[in-house]
Structures are given as C-alpha cells and as structure tokens.
Design a protein around this motif. Structure first.
Motif, PDB file in Angstrom:
ATOM      1  N   TYR A   1       0.832  -1.200   0.000  1.00  0.00           N
ATOM      2  CA  TYR A   1       0.000   0.000   0.000  1.00  0.00           C
ATOM      3  C   TYR A   1       0.870   1.255   0.000  1.00  0.00           C
ATOM      4  O   TYR A   1       1.859   1.337   0.726  1.00  0.00           O
ATOM      5  N   SER A   2       0.466   2.235  -0.814  1.00  0.00           N
ATOM      6  CA  SER A   2       1.193   3.494  -0.927  1.00  0.00           C
ATOM      7  C   SER A   2       0.391   4.628  -0.313  1.00  0.00           C
ATOM      8  O   SER A   2      -0.823   4.735  -0.532  1.00  0.00           O
ATOM      9  N   GLU A   3       1.072   5.484   0.436  1.00  0.00           N
ATOM     10  CA  GLU A   3       0.434   6.654   1.029  1.00  0.00           C
ATOM     11  C   GLU A   3      -0.004   7.653  -0.035  1.00  0.00           C
ATOM     12  O   GLU A   3      -0.997   8.363   0.135  1.00  0.00           O
ATOM     13  N   THR A   4       0.742   7.726  -1.142  1.00  0.00           N
ATOM     14  CA  THR A   4       0.410   8.661  -2.212  1.00  0.00           C
ATOM     15  C   THR A   4      -0.013   7.893  -3.461  1.00  0.00           C
ATOM     16  O   THR A   4       0.446   6.770  -3.698  1.00  0.00           O
ATOM     17  N   ASP A   5      -0.846   8.516  -4.260  1.00  0.00           N
ATOM     18  CA  ASP A   5      -1.414   7.843  -5.432  1.00  0.00           C
ATOM     19  C   ASP A   5      -0.447   7.745  -6.596  1.00  0.00           C
ATOM     20  O   ASP A   5      -0.676   6.982  -7.531  1.00  0.00           O
ATOM     21  N   LEU A   6       0.601   8.543  -6.566  1.00  0.00           N
ATOM     22  CA  LEU A   6       1.663   8.452  -7.549  1.00  0.00           C
ATOM     23  C   LEU A   6       2.937   8.082  -6.801  1.00  0.00           C
ATOM     24  O   LEU A   6       3.164   8.560  -5.688  1.00  0.00           O
ATOM     25  N   PHE A   7       3.753   7.258  -7.393  1.00  0.00           N
ATOM     26  CA  PHE A   7       5.016   6.910  -6.755  1.00  0.00           C
ATOM     27  C   PHE A   7       6.046   6.506  -7.805  1.00  0.00           C
ATOM     28  O   PHE A   7       5.717   6.179  -8.941  1.00  0.00           O
ATOM     29  N   PHE A   8       7.293   6.538  -7.378  1.00  0.00           N
ATOM     30  CA  PHE A   8       8.429   6.271  -8.253  1.00  0.00           C
ATOM     31  C   PHE A   8       9.027   4.920  -7.887  1.00  0.00           C
ATOM     32  O   PHE A   8       9.067   4.548  -6.716  1.00  0.00           O
ATOM     33  N   VAL A   9       9.483   4.187  -8.884  1.00  0.00           N
ATOM     34  CA  VAL A   9      10.103   2.885  -8.646  1.00  0.00           C
ATOM     35  C   VAL A   9      11.510   2.895  -9.235  1.00  0.00           C
ATOM     36  O   VAL A   9      11.706   3.234 -10.403  1.00  0.00           O
ATOM     37  N   VAL A  10      12.481   2.526  -8.411  1.00  0.00           N
ATOM     38  CA  VAL A  10      13.860   2.361  -8.849  1.00  0.00           C
ATOM     39  C   VAL A  10      14.203   0.885  -8.731  1.00  0.00           C
ATOM     40  O   VAL A  10      14.139   0.312  -7.644  1.00  0.00           O
ATOM     41  N   VAL A  11      14.538   0.272  -9.860  1.00  0.00           N
ATOM     42  CA  VAL A  11      14.889  -1.149  -9.885  1.00  0.00           C
ATOM     43  C   VAL A  11      16.388  -1.266 -10.119  1.00  0.00           C
ATOM     44  O   VAL A  11      16.916  -0.726 -11.098  1.00  0.00           O
ATOM     45  N   ARG A  12      17.071  -1.956  -9.224  1.00  0.00           N
ATOM     46  CA  ARG A  12      18.513  -2.178  -9.355  1.00  0.00           C
ATOM     47  C   ARG A  12      18.765  -3.667  -9.583  1.00  0.00           C
ATOM     48  O   ARG A  12      18.298  -4.501  -8.813  1.00  0.00           O
ATOM     49  N   THR A  13      19.511  -3.986 -10.619  1.00  0.00           N
ATOM     50  CA  THR A  13      19.871  -5.363 -10.920  1.00  0.00           C
ATOM     51  C   THR A  13      21.387  -5.444 -10.981  1.00  0.00           C
ATOM     52  O   THR A  13      22.013  -4.741 -11.782  1.00  0.00           O
ATOM     53  N   GLN A  14      21.963  -6.258 -10.136  1.00  0.00           N
ATOM     54  CA  GLN A  14      23.425  -6.290 -10.020  1.00  0.00           C
ATOM     55  C   GLN A  14      24.089  -6.692 -11.322  1.00  0.00           C
ATOM     56  O   GLN A  14      23.694  -7.661 -11.972  1.00  0.00           O
ATOM     57  N   LEU A  15      25.119  -5.920 -11.692  1.00  0.00           N
ATOM     58  CA  LEU A  15      25.974  -6.228 -12.834  1.00  0.00           C
ATOM     59  C   LEU A  15      27.239  -6.875 -12.285  1.00  0.00           C
ATOM     60  O   LEU A  15      27.991  -6.246 -11.541  1.00  0.00           O
ATOM     61  N   ILE A  16      27.483  -8.103 -12.652  1.00  0.00           N
ATOM     62  CA  ILE A  16      28.640  -8.830 -12.106  1.00  0.00           C
ATOM     63  C   ILE A  16      29.943  -8.303 -12.707  1.00  0.00           C
ATOM     64  O   ILE A  16      30.916  -8.050 -11.998  1.00  0.00           O
ATOM     65  N   ASP A  17      29.970  -8.132 -14.017  1.00  0.00           N
ATOM     66  CA  ASP A  17      31.132  -7.558 -14.705  1.00  0.00           C
ATOM     67  C   ASP A  17      30.668  -7.038 -16.055  1.00  0.00           C
ATOM     68  O   ASP A  17      29.478  -7.124 -16.395  1.00  0.00           O
ATOM     69  N   ALA A  18      31.600  -6.483 -16.836  1.00  0.00           N
ATOM     70  CA  ALA A  18      31.229  -5.865 -18.113  1.00  0.00           C
ATOM     71  C   ALA A  18      30.609  -6.860 -19.083  1.00  0.00           C
ATOM     72  O   ALA A  18      29.803  -6.485 -19.952  1.00  0.00           O
ATOM     73  N   ASN A  19      30.940  -8.138 -18.958  1.00  0.00           N
ATOM     74  CA  ASN A  19      30.396  -9.165 -19.860  1.00  0.00           C
ATOM     75  C   ASN A  19      29.007  -9.629 -19.449  1.00  0.00           C
ATOM     76  O   ASN A  19      28.403 -10.461 -20.124  1.00  0.00           O
ATOM     77  N   ASP A  20      28.505  -9.084 -18.340  1.00  0.00           N
ATOM     78  CA  ASP A  20      27.231  -9.543 -17.766  1.00  0.00           C
ATOM     79  C   ASP A  20      26.029  -8.759 -18.279  1.00  0.00           C
ATOM     80  O   ASP A  20      24.890  -9.094 -17.963  1.00  0.00           O
TER      81      ASP A  20
END
Length: 478
Positions: free
Chosen positions: A168-187
């Motif tokens: 549940y969100s207190e505000t009707d609009l919200f921002f999502v930041v998704v972080r996906t780990q990068l293991i190395d440059a080849n990943d």
C-alpha cells in the motif's frame, strides 16, 4: 410577503456579517510569512526534487532524459555515467529500471522473475514525499518469482489468485527504482534478459477485465534547473501538495502552508503579496536552505553512518528524528537525504558511509591534494550482497569525466586490485594517474572539490550498528 422579506433581510445580514468578520481576521505579518516559508521549504524540498525526476522522466516527452509514460516500464542495460544528470549522487553498480506509477484509477501489479541465488536485485518504491514505503527483492522478498499488487491506502479489494502479496502506498503516484546487479562488463546481456522479464500491469489487465479509464495530470510545470534553490521551488511544492492528502498529524501544518497558497486551489503566487511580504518569503526560504546545509554539514562530518538514519518509511524517520537527533519532526532529515542522496536506500537494503568534507566547511580538493583510503587486511566492508566506492564532483554532484571511464571501485574487482605487502588494500583518489602499477586502484578525481560515497548492499549487522567502521580518507601532499 413578510416571510420573504424576513428571509431577504437575514441573507443581507449574513452577507454583511461575513464581510465584517473577514475584515477582522488577523492579517499575516511579514514575520509570520517568513517563518512559514522557512518551514515549507524544508518540508517541501524532497517533493520538489522528486518533481524534477517526474517531469524529466515522465511528464516532458521532449526531455533528453525522458523514459516512459506513467505505468510503463523503462529499463536500460547500462550503468550511469556523467551524462546522467537528473539524479544526484547516482550509482554505477546496478543497471536501472526507473518508472513512475499512477494508482489513482486502479492498483498496479508488479511481476518479478526467479533470480539466480548470487545476484542482487531490488524494487525500491518511493512515494511523493520520498519515503521508501516498500521493497521487493533479494533482501526483502527473496529471489523467487512473485506478483505483487500496489494499491493506495484504503483499497478494499481482495487478493486475487496468483498474487503473492499486496503493498500500500500513502500517495497515489510513486516512483520505482529497480537495481539489478551487474557482475562484470560481460554480464550486460544477462542483466538485459532479466530486465525484460520485469512486468507492470494495471490490475484490470492482470484479471483480464476491461481497463479502467486512467486519470491524467494537467497543468504540469516546466522544470528549470536551479529553481529548487530559489523561491520558485514553492511553485513545484504547491503542485505536488495538490497531488497528496495530508496525514492526520500534518493537517495543522498544511493549513499553515495554505496561508501562502501552498496546497490550495488558488496556488502559490509570489506576486500576490505586498513587497515586504515577498521579501520575507524569500528570506524565509533561504533560511530554510541554510538550516538544511548547516544540519547536513554537522551530521555528515561527525557521523559517517548518517545514511542509516535518514532514509526510510515515514514511521522510521519519525523515530529516527527523535531517537538520534532529538528533533520534534523528521523534515530536515528527509530534506538533506533528498539534497545529498536522492532515492537513497533504507538501511536494511543498503548503507552509505559518506566522505563529504574533511572538516566542517572544508571540502576534499583534488586540485591541491591527493587522497588515499586503506582497508586493513580482512576488514573489507561486511555485506550479504556487494559493496562499492564512488567519487563525485563536489559542485555538480555527478560522476566525473575521466580517461578510464571509471566511476567506482567495487567488490567485483577484488581480483584486479593491487594489494599492499601486509594484505591491506589502498584506493587512490587523485586528479592525475598514479604509477602504472597502482592504476587498478585509482579513482580519478576532478580538478577541484569532490566527495565520495561507499555503498554496502545487504549490510551485515556489524556495519549497521557501527561495530565495523569505514576507514578514513587521508590527505597527501602532492
């Protein structure tokens, strides 16, 4: 006829009484306006810089940093560079997905795939006030696949089949930041494949029903860089306040802000006040900014673990303000968090030992000195996921162009570093390259002021409680 005449006379009486009563109301003095502007600026600063992101990423399709419309996914299988300017103090560890969601018409369903056991990922959900109100990911919900409804507070719908949980969100609009780990440059191809499996759906679409007509945002304000530090910031604050409903504990405060037009239908207009009051409002806003600056300087120079105390939910910030700083409210904490590390994670997700200044009012300056940071043997940052160390320009708060295109050193590079004879590890923060043998440990600095941030993702308890202490940044004479 007598009855109609009586009604008419009574109506006239009420009209005259209302005029007389309003004329007797206490007029706002310049002093009162100054104090309100000071409070409003500190309270609203996070909402203002949050609006900057909303405008550049979603509202303004012509913005060079535009990402997607509301309720549409936007992911990039790359890391941030100096060209990314909408968010200060960004990381370059985890390719991002960033998007704005609008649940005024109906809830949203976020779907995540099953993840490898050794890869970190997180969905950070941030409301209009910049509170981190919920997380999905490795450290919060695990690496199993899941589907999550996000609804506005008060939503009474039942949990459908196939839904893992409801947030549940207190505000009707919200921002999502998704972080996906990068293991190395080849990943990068692997990260891109994962990002493609992240999914956003309106609840009606998830249920296979007719879509609900989406609400719209009208009359958005064009963003001008630098407005966040002037009285113009109150215009953006007014816009954001009108997208929210005050919690019970803030009704009185919001009524006070309304005396300046903030959060009202009429809105804020600096030109609607007399010259003396206009001056007072501007002075109050600058006083609020100074309060933030002074508090940030004091906190960051005396407490490198301050990041564990200034990011989180509304409840967490309330307790932190009282318990850690003996403050009656948390607004200055929220403000400096947004000013120096917008969208920073809550402590259970990540902590940020920060090197902002070598002393109060004395920034680190690579034009005059070289700097080192040394981890003793077996005293690397204790984490359940991974750690990194980044450097930023002290003026722009962004990454620094350099010959190596290097913006961080992290735990994925441990095999590449050069270690000292005693097993310790030294990083070099300087403008010019060290000797070739040490280049692997070099973090290029600007020709001027800078600051550094360490990031510990999934910090262990000894890092959170202060048992482990991050090493100092030491100054060397060139």
């Amino acid at each position: 006829m007598k009855f109609k005449k009586t009604i008419l006379n009574f109506t006239i009486f009420l009209f005259i009484f209302s005029i007389l009563f309003s004329s007797c109301e206490k007029k706002m003095t310049p002093g009162e306006a100054k104090e309100i502007a000071k409070e409003a600026y500190v309270y609203g600063f996070p909402m203002v810089v949050n609006y900057k992101t909303m405008y550049n990423y979603t509202l303004n399709e012509k913005s060079p940093e535009y990402k997607a419309a509301f309720n549409e996914k936007s992911c990039e299988a790359r890391v941030f560079t100096p060209e990314d300017k909408a968010i200060v103090t960004p990381n370059s560890d985890t390719p991002y997905c960033m998007f704005w969601l609008d649940i005024r018409s109906e809830p949203i369903v976020l779907s995540v795939p099953e993840m490898e056991d050794d890869r970190y990922y997180s969905f950070q959900l941030i409301d209009l006030y910049t509170h981190n109100f919920a997380y999905l990911g490795t450290l919060s919900t695990g690496n199993k696949a899941g589907k999550y409804i996000v609804a506005k507070e008060g939503w009474k719908g039942e949990k459908p089949n196939g839904i893992t949980d409801i947030l549940y969100s207190e505000t009707d609009l919200f921002f999502v930041v998704v972080r996906t780990q990068l293991i190395d440059a080849n990943d990068l191809p692997n990260v891109k494949a994962i990002q493609e499996k992240y999914q956003i759906q309106e609840l009606s679409s998830f249920l296979g029903e007719e879509p609900v007509k989406a609400a719209k945002i009208d009359n958005s304000l064009a963003w001008n860089d630098g407005d966040e530090f002037t009285v113009a910031s109150l215009n953006y604050m007014n816009f954001m306040l009108n997208l929210t409903k005050p919690v019970a504990s803030e009704v009185e405060l919001r009524n006070k802000f309304a005396k300046l037009g903030l959060g009202t239908e009429k809105g804020f207009d600096i030109n609607s006040f007399d010259e003396e009051t206009q001056k007072a409002i501007k002075e109050g806003m600058q006083t609020g900014l100074k309060k933030m600056t002074d508090f940030a300087t004091e906190v960051t120079t005396t407490d490198p673990m301050a990041s564990t105390k200034i990011f989180g939910t509304r409840d967490f910030l309330t307790k932190s303000a009282k318990g850690n700083y003996n403050l009656d409210n948390f607004y200055v904490l929220r403000a400096i968090a947004a000013q120096h590390g917008l969208y920073g994670n809550s402590a259970q997700e990540a902590i940020y030992p920060t090197y902002l200044m070598e002393a109060a009012g004395v920034p680190y300056d690579a034009a005059k000195f070289n700097y080192t940071l040394t981890f003793k043997k077996d005293e690397l940052p204790p984490v359940n996921a991974f750690w990194s160390f980044s450097i930023y320009d002290g003026i722009t708060q962004l990454f620094i162009h350099n010959e190596l295109d290097r913006y961080l050193l992290n735990s994925n590079m441990l095999e590449d570093f050069v270690y000292n004879e005693d097993g310790s590890l030294t990083f070099y923060m300087q403008k010019d390259a060290p000797e070739d043998a040490l280049k692997a440990n070099w973090l290029p600095a600007p020709n001027g002021p800078f600051y550094c941030t360490m990031r510990l993702y999934g910090p262990k308890e000894e890092a959170v409680n202060g048992e482990w202490i991050n090493p100092p940044l030491l100054k060397l004479v060139k």
